[in-house]
Design a protein around this motif. Structure first.
Motif, PDB file in Angstrom:
ATOM      1  N   SER A 295       0.862  -1.263  -0.035  1.00 44.94           N
ATOM      2  CA  SER A 295      -0.281  -0.033  -0.004  1.00 44.94           C
ATOM      3  C   SER A 295       0.649   1.398  -0.031  1.00 44.94           C
ATOM      4  N   LEU A 296       2.035   1.018  -0.004  1.00 41.32           N
ATOM      5  CA  LEU A 296       2.993   2.333  -0.219  1.00 41.32           C
ATOM      6  C   LEU A 296       2.557   3.106  -1.618  1.00 41.32           C
ATOM      7  N   PHE A 297       2.430   4.606  -1.238  1.00 33.54           N
ATOM      8  CA  PHE A 297       1.844   5.301  -2.286  1.00 33.54           C
ATOM      9  C   PHE A 297       2.730   5.022  -3.826  1.00 33.54           C
TER      10      PHE A 297
ATOM     11  N   PRO B  25      -5.401   3.794   3.201  1.00 35.31           N
ATOM     12  CA  PRO B  25      -4.752   2.731   3.318  1.00 35.31           C
ATOM     13  C   PRO B  25      -5.246   1.714   4.336  1.00 35.31           C
TER      14      PRO B  25
ATOM     15  N   ARG C  82      -9.736  -3.669   6.311  1.00 39.08           N
ATOM     16  CA  ARG C  82      -9.580  -4.045   7.528  1.00 39.08           C
ATOM     17  C   ARG C  82     -10.711  -3.106   8.279  1.00 39.08           C
TER      18      ARG C  82
END
Lengths: 421, 476
Positions: free
Chosen positions: A99-101, A326, A330
């Protein structure tokens, strides 16, 4: 070596691969009976002490008096809650390895890119996918990022090792942004954005009528390249929904105008001030995808309030809940819990992350526990919308999936700290 | 006329200050700033001798409050069932099975409800990154130099940020507002009460020590890529160079303050703040994600003889929980947020639980105008994550993550952060168990002042910005 070849053999047919366990378990035709739990079919009232019967990835029976065939694998869900796998309509899981930009695969440059589908940027090995499963999310609907005409949203399941395994559809909806962030696309005014949108839609229809003229070069310059207009035709024929981002009441009304003028199957996204025009949205039969905790005023939605979902639902709007951050997968169930906190009924909140998004995005057989449904099933330790509970078993197409993540391994490594050096 | 009155008031305050401190102090320590009384004497002298942006916060007078039959999480070791809490004149006077009913008290039936201390957030940018988010009000990062210890967050805080009432509605009573993380040393923080106010001075928590924001890792080296620092080793060199200068500055001033002979040394706001750190008067609040980097910062603190009060965003704090416990440095962390950048790649939801288990001071912070509205929810997520991992935790330990422990980080733990007799009446009444997603803060008292009542629009604060709009935003 042997293992590699047998895996390769399994992958020779897509349908077989679909049934491949994410955790690497071998494929078998399997009957599973989840018994004793409180079952939430989402098509009707809850069933106490219910059974969900799964065969070959499909639900074959749901109820309190289900005959369990001999040889079925029994899963005791006594005291547990059993729901359909959750569907996240604001998903990012898989659109990038992490999920790193910088690792995002969600968007391409350009303002008018309806032909773009992020499908081939999806990585089934992404570390975000197992995390999504731990949140009970089995299906992600991921819209491209960027502004204005972004491309198509894809639908994936959160299990499988190849794109063909995980991809449910490369195009569940066209994505159009009519919020303030698309002002530039209209030359600096929302009115300009609306005018340009109408030109693009009209040119697409014109192009469809006059393909021969287009090929002869006998048409005036079109508002977008032919390939992009071509991609819009399913939307203009009513075959594909269009997901329109609109937050201010005036943007929502603009979206509803386009819906009427071009007979679109619109789904609204954002709809921060939706509560102000709830009756009009309901009358247009337009579902809304929203984030329930949006209450901070911006000039794209000064009227943000926490009970937006409640007020929209009360007006008869079909509400879909998403979480944009991000890790939003969940948080999805807690987003639904917060919607309940702010007035939505619990049943509507569960439907907003299961049945309603499936219906709106044309995912037939998803989001319910009914005979014939895709066997995406979650067994929860308790109320899935509250913090005390957790997903204990997550079935995707009838296969138990792993809830093991990077986090699990980090916890085990650092649970007891190594001696100091 | 009005002006005269305020002059009189000022004189009164000066007299008080004179009585409380100053010349009679038997063991004078070197002190930078004069009290108000000194100012009267040194009227014609230099700026450093005058009051420096003092708090004008005054407690509101309110009737006494009795909450009966409530479940009370004291954050001081107890969870009382069906108990009573009484507060009067801004102080808690009784917590227990029963309590006195002072004359004129407002009596509230707390059946089925919970009472906790007011929530405290050690990491907020409310007011300095106000809503609506516009460039015009982006006041959190003085990103013009890697070391801007001279700037003070309070000089950016807009008291009418409409996010403030939203945070109050989440049960929050106190927050630390910090400069952003663009710089190695970003400037002073301010500890403020979340109360309706026209000026930030009216919000400043009297007596709370200043913090100074420092930042490790990716942000400074990205922002200053072209002029440096552009690496983590460059970051370290930058902190060290600044504190070496500050040591010399402190010596010059301490020497002068002892005898006050000759002209005072030149005043330098940047070094004044850093000298405050070296004297232990200004507390380091350090944005730092990675465990190994936190260990470097602990060594830096040893080199210059100060203590880091808290790391912030310590996504990897669990990896060095023992080092933190030993150093007496707290970790302010999120519940389960991370993954959005490389230095935040290893978040685990058990972070707070593991820190607690290791004996470190564990704090849940937000850094978010959304998160600050639902800190009880993040507490609950972390609590249950810990239990599921088999880590022994009590609900009292969990409520401390958002009350007593942050109060310690801000140096106000002797005044607030628990529900104990004598503590300030910073109190939140919840509609249900604060560990449930379905519960809401119903009433919030800030030092006894009812600043929020979900059931009574008369007690729902709207900022100037909210006025004349369709949805004031709170109370639902």
């Amino acid at each position: 070596m042997k293992r590699t070849s047998s895996t390769a053999l399994l992958r020779t047919t897509a349908s077989a691969a679909l049934l491949l366990l994410a955790s690497g378990h071998p494929l078998t035709a399997q009957t599973i009976a989840i018994t004793g739990g409180t079952v939430f079919p989402v098509t009707g009232p809850r069933i106490e002490n219910g059974t969900v019967l799964i065969r070959d990835g499909v639900i074959t029976a749901v109820g309190s008096n289900v005959v369990i065939p001999a040889g079925a694998t029994r899963v005791d869900a006594t005291g547990k809650w059993v729901t359909p796998g959750l569907i996240h309509a604001g998903s990012r899981a898989g659109l990038g390895i992490a999920s790193l930009f910088q690792q995002s695969e969600a968007s391409v440059q350009g303002e008018v890119t309806p032909s773009f589908s992020p499908a081939e940027g999806i990585d089934p090995a992404a570390i975000t996918i197992p995390l999504a499963r731990t949140g009970g999310v089995t299906t992600g609907i991921a819209a491209p990022g960027g502004s204005y005409f972004r491309g198509t949203a894809v639908a994936i399941q959160h299990a499988g090792s190849r794109l063909e395994d995980v991809l449910i559809s490369p195009a569940v909806a066209m994505v159009l942004d009519l919020s303030g962030s698309s002002k530039a696309a209209g030359g600096g005014s929302r009115a300009g954005t609306m005018a340009r949108t109408r030109r693009i839609f009209r040119d697409a229809l014109e192009y469809a009528r006059r393909r021969t003229d287009y090929q002869r070069g006998a048409m005036q310059e079109l508002a977008a390249p032919a390939a992009e207009l071509e991609a819009l035709l399913p939307v203009l024929r009513g075959e594909m929904p269009i997901l329109i981002t609109a937050n201010r009441a005036i943007d929502i009304r603009n979206a509803l105008r386009l819906t009427q003028e071009f007979t679109l199957r619109t789904i609204l996204s954002g709809a921060v001030e939706g509560w102000q025009v709830a009756g009009e949205i309901a009358a247009a039969g337009v579902p809304v995808v929203l984030e329930p905790n949006t209450d901070i005023p911006s000039f794209d939605g000064l009227g943000a309030r926490l009970d937006n979902a409640t007020l929209l639902r009360a007006a008869g709007v079909k509400v879909i809940i998403a979480q944009g951050d991000p890790g939003g997968e969940r948080q999805l169930r807690f987003g639904a819990g917060n919607a309940v906190r702010n007035g939505l009924t619990w049943d509507d909140a569960l439907a907003a992350i299961t049945r309603i998004p499936a219906q709106a995005f044309g995912l037939e057989g998803y989001g319910t526990l009914a005979v014939g449904s895709v066997a995406n099933v979650v067994v929860w330790s308790g109320d899935p919308l509250d913090f005390a509970s957790a997903a204990e078993m997550v079935y995707i197409r009838g296969q138990a999936t792993s809830l093991h993540t990077r986090e699990t391994e980090l916890l085990e490594r650092y649970r007891t700290l190594p001696p100091r050096r | 006329m009005k002006r005269h009155r305020s002059l009189l008031l000022l004189t009164g305050l000066l007299a008080t200050a004179c009585a409380g401190a100053g010349a009679q102090n038997p063991t004078p320590t070197p002190r930078m700033f004069m009290t108000g009384a000194d100012t009267a004497v040194f009227r014609d002298t230099l700026s450093f001798m005058r009051p420096q942006y003092p708090s004008t916060y005054v407690r509101h007078t309110n009737p006494p409050v009795v909450i009966r039959n409530a479940n009370i999480l004291t954050a001081a070791g107890q969870e009382l069932r069906g108990a009573t809490i009484v507060f009067q004149e801004g102080r808690i006077v009784s917590v227990g099975p029963d309590g006195p009913v002072p004359t004129g008290a407002t009596v509230i039936d707390g059946s089925g409800k919970w009472v906790t201390p007011g929530i405290i957030d050690t990491h907020s940018h409310l007011g300095v990154y106000a809503a609506p988010g516009t460039a015009a009000e982006s006041d959190g990062n003085e990103a013009t130099n890697p070391v801007t210890a001279e700037v003070w967050a309070e000089h950016s805080i807009w008291p009418h940020d409409p996010q403030i009432p939203l945070a109050i509605a989440g049960g929050v009573t106190v927050m630390q507002v910090l400069p952003g993380s663009a710089n190695l040393i970003g400037g002073r923080s301010a500890t403020v009460r979340l109360v309706p106010a026209r000026t930030v001075q009216e919000m400043k928590f009297p007596g709370a020590p200043y913090g100074v924001k420092m930042a490790c890792g990716e942000n400074p080296k990205r922002v200053y890529e072209n002029r440096g620092p552009s690496t983590r080793m460059g970051n370290m060199a930058g902190y060290r160079a600044a504190f070496i200068q500050a040591e010399q500055y402190r010596q010059r001033w301490d020497r002068w303050l002892l005898d006050r002979k000759g002209p005072p040394p030149a005043r330098d706001l940047k070094l004044e703040t850093l000298a405050g750190v070296l004297r232990g008067e200004i507390w380091v609040q350090n944005h730092c994600y990675r465990g190994d980097e936190m260990a470097q910062m602990l060594d830096l603190a040893k080199e210059f003889g100060f203590t880091i009060r808290s790391f912030h965003h310590g996504v990897e704090a669990y990896k060095i929980a023992d080092l933190l416990a030993e150093a007496g440095t707290a970790a302010s962390v999120w519940s389960d947020w991370g993954g959005f950048k490389m230095e935040a790649f290893d978040p685990i939801p058990e972070n707070l639980a593991l820190l607690t288990q290791a004996g470190a001071t564990a704090v849940l912070h937000t850094d978010s105008p959304d998160g600050i509205q639902r800190m009880n929810q993040d507490m609950a997520k972390s609590y249950y994550a810990g239990l599921r991992a088999g880590i022994a935790l009590t609900r009292d330990q969990a409520i401390r993550w958002i009350t007593a422990n942050p109060a310690w980080v801000l140096g106000i733990d002797s005044l607030t952060g628990t529900l104990e007799v004598g503590k300030m009446a910073d109190v939140t009444l919840w509609s249900g168990d604060p560990f449930s997603v379905y519960s809401k803060a119903e009433k919030v008292w800030n030092e006894g002042w009812l600043v929020f009542d979900r059931l009574d629009p008369e007690h729902q604060y709207h900022t100037d910005f909210n006025l004349g709009q369709t949805a004031p935003g709170v109370g639902r």
